[in-house]
Design a protein around this motif. Structure first.
Motif, PDB file in Angstrom:
ATOM      1  N   GLU A  19       6.755   1.596  -2.463  1.00 42.14           N
ATOM      2  CA  GLU A  19       6.698   0.586  -3.513  1.00 42.14           C
ATOM      3  C   GLU A  19       7.991  -0.232  -3.555  1.00 42.14           C
ATOM      4  O   GLU A  19       7.966  -1.455  -3.671  1.00 42.14           O
ATOM      5  CB  GLU A  19       6.480   1.238  -4.894  1.00 42.14           C
ATOM      6  N   LEU A  20       9.127   0.492  -3.421  1.00 43.20           N
ATOM      7  CA  LEU A  20      10.424  -0.184  -3.473  1.00 43.20           C
ATOM      8  C   LEU A  20      10.551  -1.185  -2.334  1.00 43.20           C
ATOM      9  O   LEU A  20      10.916  -2.342  -2.533  1.00 43.20           O
ATOM     10  CB  LEU A  20      11.534   0.871  -3.394  1.00 43.20           C
ATOM     11  N   ILE A  21      10.208  -0.718  -1.099  1.00 39.20           N
ATOM     12  CA  ILE A  21      10.325  -1.600   0.066  1.00 39.20           C
ATOM     13  C   ILE A  21       9.394  -2.804  -0.090  1.00 39.20           C
ATOM     14  O   ILE A  21       9.782  -3.949   0.158  1.00 39.20           O
ATOM     15  CB  ILE A  21       9.960  -0.821   1.348  1.00 39.20           C
ATOM     16  N   ALA A  22       8.146  -2.532  -0.517  1.00 36.40           N
ATOM     17  CA  ALA A  22       7.167  -3.617  -0.609  1.00 36.40           C
ATOM     18  C   ALA A  22       7.614  -4.663  -1.620  1.00 36.40           C
ATOM     19  O   ALA A  22       7.505  -5.867  -1.361  1.00 36.40           O
ATOM     20  CB  ALA A  22       5.805  -3.062  -0.996  1.00 36.40           C
ATOM     21  N   PHE A  30     -12.820   0.289   2.532  1.00 35.40           N
ATOM     22  CA  PHE A  30     -12.914  -1.116   2.914  1.00 35.40           C
ATOM     23  C   PHE A  30     -11.965  -1.350   4.080  1.00 35.40           C
ATOM     24  O   PHE A  30     -10.906  -0.726   4.152  1.00 35.40           O
ATOM     25  CB  PHE A  30     -12.513  -2.012   1.749  1.00 35.40           C
ATOM     26  N   PRO A  31     -12.320  -2.241   5.020  1.00 34.93           N
ATOM     27  CA  PRO A  31     -11.373  -2.559   6.099  1.00 34.93           C
ATOM     28  C   PRO A  31     -10.098  -3.163   5.526  1.00 34.93           C
ATOM     29  O   PRO A  31     -10.114  -3.747   4.440  1.00 34.93           O
ATOM     30  CB  PRO A  31     -12.138  -3.569   6.957  1.00 34.93           C
ATOM     31  N   ILE A  32      -9.013  -3.014   6.276  1.00 34.55           N
ATOM     32  CA  ILE A  32      -7.701  -3.385   5.733  1.00 34.55           C
ATOM     33  C   ILE A  32      -7.630  -4.870   5.431  1.00 34.55           C
ATOM     34  O   ILE A  32      -7.019  -5.277   4.440  1.00 34.55           O
ATOM     35  CB  ILE A  32      -6.577  -2.933   6.705  1.00 34.55           C
ATOM     36  N   GLY A  56       0.947  -0.966   2.490  1.00 34.67           N
ATOM     37  CA  GLY A  56      -0.035  -0.125   3.177  1.00 34.67           C
ATOM     38  C   GLY A  56       0.485   0.441   4.473  1.00 34.67           C
ATOM     39  O   GLY A  56       0.272   1.615   4.788  1.00 34.67           O
ATOM     40  N   SER A  57       1.200  -0.377   5.251  1.00 31.37           N
ATOM     41  CA  SER A  57       1.648   0.123   6.549  1.00 31.37           C
ATOM     42  C   SER A  57       2.854   1.038   6.400  1.00 31.37           C
ATOM     43  O   SER A  57       3.014   1.988   7.162  1.00 31.37           O
ATOM     44  CB  SER A  57       1.958  -1.043   7.491  1.00 31.37           C
TER      45      SER A  57
END
Lengths: 258, 159
Positions: free
Chosen positions: A176-179, A119-121, A163-164
């Motif tokens: 995951e931590l950063i997000a 799927f597109p982002i 994602g990025s």
């Protein structure tokens, strides 16, 4: 059966196809018994006798011709992409129905490996923006419509960061931590702007975008099917993901209050 | 809030949440709608049994059981792997709230309370696992009986 010079090429091709198919399915997040079953079916349909397969989340082993040919392939990155699992499964079915030959199967599997349909982002981010406020309402059972848009924004931003950042780093669990830290920051910022928002509700919804639902479900399925190694490994993966999500939020709230 | 409005909101939101999660894990397009419907079935069974006063563990088991059975039926219908349907559907049942509360309690230095919430999380996860186990067992039974009757029928037809 013993390999000779003539049939060695065929054996090598069958091994290549099977191992690539197995690697792709594990990368997409399939259960182990499905991986082993698909690889065995491809080998049997290609006319091999007695194929033996052992699959783990980090590597796949396969032998043909009673152990005369034995090879392995390493699985480096495990993204979650169920379309990949479905495609390889479908190709294996087509091969079983003899609609495509072994050469065509090899071509198609290699094409799937290069360009996976995703799927597109923006659609994925939209999915995250839909799921975080709805799950917030379901979980808390409070029906508070003030936090609704805030949860959508926080969930979308967190998923985008995840994602990025995942493309930048090779370290597992760091994205995951950063997000989750970014989610905590945005939630605190929104609460500072609009004091009637509740940070806890927003974060409960937004964190669900990154929750290891797939790892957990697959761990349970693997354990029940008797693949104890991959079941335990995936359970640990799910637990570590949850811990890193919690740590990211905890660090931010500790420093900025909330 | 009125009961029928609550039910309506729960149905719509569980559908949206499952489809949203399905979008983020890239579920095949032809399976998106059914994954959402599966999520609604699992969540509504959980929600209704929870509000009927059965605690938390049994509703989770029943929800996971329903999801397991339905996703097998859907996977036969669409010729997709089972995982495609049961992962998005299980997302509303994941114990997110007790896990978050455990984190908050741990941050506040309240280790005992954090342990309590962690155990709660573990129990709910185990309950979901039991539901899954039961659904696998039931479908295995079903196929065994189905195969038995098919073989019997074939025997009569050939004679």
């Amino acid at each position: 059966m013993v390999t000779t010079k003539e049939n060695k090429v065929v054996y090598q091709q069958v091994l290549d196809v099977c191992l690539t198919a197995g690697r792709l399915m594990i990368e997409g997040g399939s259960e182990m018994y499905r991986v082993e079953d698909t690889m065995k079916r491809i080998a049997l349909n290609a006319g091999m006798t007695n194929p033996r397969v052992f699959a783990t989340p980090t590597g796949v082993f396969m032998s043909l011709a009673g152990g005369d040919m034995m090879q392995l392939i390493q699985v480096r990155d495990r993204n979650i992409n169920l379309e990949l699992v479905d495609r390889v499964n479908e190709l294996s079915r087509e091969f079983a129905r003899q609609e495509i030959t072994l050469d065509q199967l090899e071509n198609k599997i290699n094409r799937v490996a290069i360009a996976t349909p995703t799927f597109p982002i923006w659609l994925q981010v939209l999915g995250a923006a839909i799921l975080s406020p709805t799950l917030m309402v379901l979980f808390t059972g409070k029906y508070d419509w003030i936090d609704f848009p805030a949860a959508a924004v926080v969930g979308a931003i967190g998923y985008l960061v995840f994602g990025s950042f995942k493309r930048w780093t090779k370290i597992r669990f760091l994205s995951e931590l950063i997000a989750s830290a970014v989610m905590g920051l945005v939630a605190i910022g929104l609460n500072w702007l609009f004091p009637q928002l509740t940070i806890d509700y927003i974060l409960i919804g937004a964190l669900m975008t990154l929750v290891p639902g797939l790892a957990l479900t697959n761990a349970l399925r693997d354990l029940f099917m008797g693949d104890l190694v991959s079941g335990v490994v995936r359970g640990v993966e799910a637990a570590l993901t949850a811990v890193s999500l919690g740590a990211g939020v905890a660090i931010v709230i500790r420093f900025f209050g909330g | 809030m009125v009961l029928w409005l609550q039910v309506l909101i729960n149905i719509i939101f569980s559908y949206l949440a499952s489809v949203g999660f399905a979008l983020t894990i890239n579920v095949p397009r032809r399976a998106l709608n059914l994954a959402g419907i599966n999520g609604v079935i699992g969540w509504m069974i959980y929600w209704l049994t929870f509000h009927a006063g059965l605690g938390r563990a049994i509703p989770n088991t029943l929800g996971a059981l329903a999801i397991g059975i339905c996703s097998l039926a859907f996977s036969r219908m669409k010729k997709c792997p089972v995982t495609v349907f049961n992962i998005p559907a299980l997302v509303p049942l994941v114990p997110g709230v007790p896990a978050y509360q455990a984190m908050r309690a741990m941050m506040g230095g309240n280790t005992n309370l954090a342990m309590e919430y962690l155990v709660k999380t573990a129990i709910i996860t185990g309950a979901i696992g039991v539901g899954f186990l039961l659904s696998t067992m039931l479908t295995e039974f079903y196929f065994r009986i189905w195969r038995f009757y098919r073989n019997k029928k074939n025997k009569y037809n050939t004679h």
